[in-house]
Scaffold this motif. Structure first.
Motif, mmCIF file in Angstrom:
data_model
loop_
_atom_site.group_PDB
_atom_site.id
_atom_site.type_symbol
_atom_site.label_atom_id
_atom_site.label_comp_id
_atom_site.label_asym_id
_atom_site.label_seq_id
_atom_site.Cartn_x
_atom_site.Cartn_y
_atom_site.Cartn_z
ATOM 1 N N THR A 64 -17.566 -9.023 -32.990
ATOM 2 C CA THR A 64 -16.449 -8.800 -33.915
ATOM 3 C C THR A 64 -15.193 -8.392 -33.167
ATOM 4 O O THR A 64 -14.103 -8.947 -33.389
ATOM 5 N N ASP A 84 -23.686 -17.650 -35.971
ATOM 6 C CA ASP A 84 -23.295 -17.588 -37.381
ATOM 7 C C ASP A 84 -22.156 -16.586 -37.588
ATOM 8 O O ASP A 84 -21.162 -16.881 -38.266
ATOM 9 N N GLN A 85 -22.292 -15.422 -36.984
ATOM 10 C CA GLN A 85 -21.239 -14.408 -37.073
ATOM 11 C C GLN A 85 -19.946 -14.921 -36.433
ATOM 12 O O GLN A 85 -18.851 -14.752 -36.986
ATOM 13 N N GLU A 134 -18.973 -18.015 -36.061
ATOM 14 C CA GLU A 134 -18.366 -19.061 -36.891
ATOM 15 C C GLU A 134 -17.523 -18.447 -38.007
ATOM 16 O O GLU A 134 -16.396 -18.881 -38.277
ATOM 17 N N ARG A 135 -18.057 -17.419 -38.661
ATOM 18 C CA ARG A 135 -17.314 -16.775 -39.753
ATOM 19 C C ARG A 135 -16.028 -16.138 -39.242
ATOM 20 O O ARG A 135 -14.958 -16.260 -39.860
ATOM 21 N N LYS A 146 -13.349 -18.747 -38.422
ATOM 22 C CA LYS A 146 -12.719 -19.258 -39.641
ATOM 23 C C LYS A 146 -11.733 -18.255 -40.218
ATOM 24 O O LYS A 146 -10.623 -18.607 -40.629
ATOM 25 N N GLU A 147 -12.136 -16.990 -40.234
ATOM 26 C CA GLU A 147 -11.246 -15.949 -40.755
ATOM 27 C C GLU A 147 -9.976 -15.816 -39.916
ATOM 28 O O GLU A 147 -8.916 -15.455 -40.424
ATOM 29 N N ASN A 197 -9.202 -20.582 -37.284
ATOM 30 C CA ASN A 197 -9.813 -21.759 -36.651
ATOM 31 C C ASN A 197 -9.082 -22.250 -35.405
ATOM 32 O O ASN A 197 -9.090 -23.443 -35.103
#
Length: 257
Positions: free
Chosen positions: A20, A48-49, A51-52, A55-56, A59
């Motif tokens: 993060t 997965d984390q 990717e999120r 996007k936030e 990108n």
């Protein structure tokens, strides 16, 4: 004109908190950098984390991964398939890294199988090649690199290299603080491009060839101003947002110049 690619290989580093912090920092640092593809390859558990968070953050970053299996499903405990990587948003997949070749005894032929399967699944292989210190001292660098690339060309044809990435990483420079000089790296990159050009001048001209091995903000620009070096595969320096962004900016600046 080739568009440079700067890719961060996080190796076996990460936690939910670290992913993060690093990606939030990177999203901010790279927001205004243009002219370079910036890829991050976290451990598979954090794709997965990642990717999120990408996007936030708008990108601007591209998601990659560090390895793949040669099957998409089945009784292969512990492995991760191209189909799974694709499902999680990863597009650029590192194969043939010297650590995989050494610690997992992956042969040139096995790496070539991974290359073919990634292409079959519509993913971008990042094919790592490079020589050991002993091979370098024996003057075998070009022969070793040729052997590793020819494992792909001989089984799949030179056309397989279209859209792929080659990462030249002298093993003796990975994580050691040592680095090839920009001139030496350029010489090897030029020999790699010439090897491919002997099969197809068109593919040789478009294929991305990165340099890897102790690339840092302080030395990045010297590599990127060389005509055959198209970005970098970055290890330790990719774990610091500001430093990794500086490397990406150096690649963009060299390209735009």
């Amino acid at each position: 004109m080739r568009r440079p690619v700067v890719m961060g290989n996080w190796k076996l580093n990460g936690s939910k908190a670290m992913v993060t912090e690093l990606l939030n920092g990177l999203n901010a640092e790279v927001a205004n950098i243009e002219g370079v593809d910036i890829v991050v390859a976290p451990p598979a558990l954090y794709l997965d984390q990642a990717e999120r968070l990408i996007k936030e953050g708008g990108n601007k970053l591209i998601l990659g991964a560090q390895n793949t299996d040669i099957h998409n499903s089945g009784a292969f405990t512990g492995d991760v398939s191209p189909e799974m990587l694709k499902d999680l948003g990863a597009s650029h997949i590192i194969i043939g890294h010297s650590e995989r070749r050494e610690y997992h005894e992956e042969s040139d032929e096995f790496v070539a199988k991974k290359f073919a399967f990634l292409k079959e699944n519509g993913l971008t292989p990042v094919l790592c090649i490079g020589e050991s210190e002993a091979q370098n001292e024996a003057g075998e660098t070009e022969a070793v690199c040729a052997r590793q690339i020819n494992a792909v060309i001989k089984t799949q044809g030179v056309e397989a290299l279209r859209g792929a990435i080659i990462a030249y990483e002298p093993i003796w420079a990975i994580g050691t603080g040592k680095a090839a000089t920009a001139e030496d790296a350029q010489r090897i990159h030029a020999s790699i491009r010439a090897l491919i050009a002997a099969e197809s001048a068109e593919i040789a001209e478009q294929v991305i060839i990165q340099y890897g091995g102790s690339v840092k903000p302080e030395n990045a620009a010297s590599y990127f101003t060389q005509p055959d070096i198209d970005g970098a595969l970055v290890g330790g320096a990719s774990l610091q947002a500001a430093g990794f962004a500086a490397i990406a900016k150096a690649a963009a600046d060299a390209k735009n110049a």
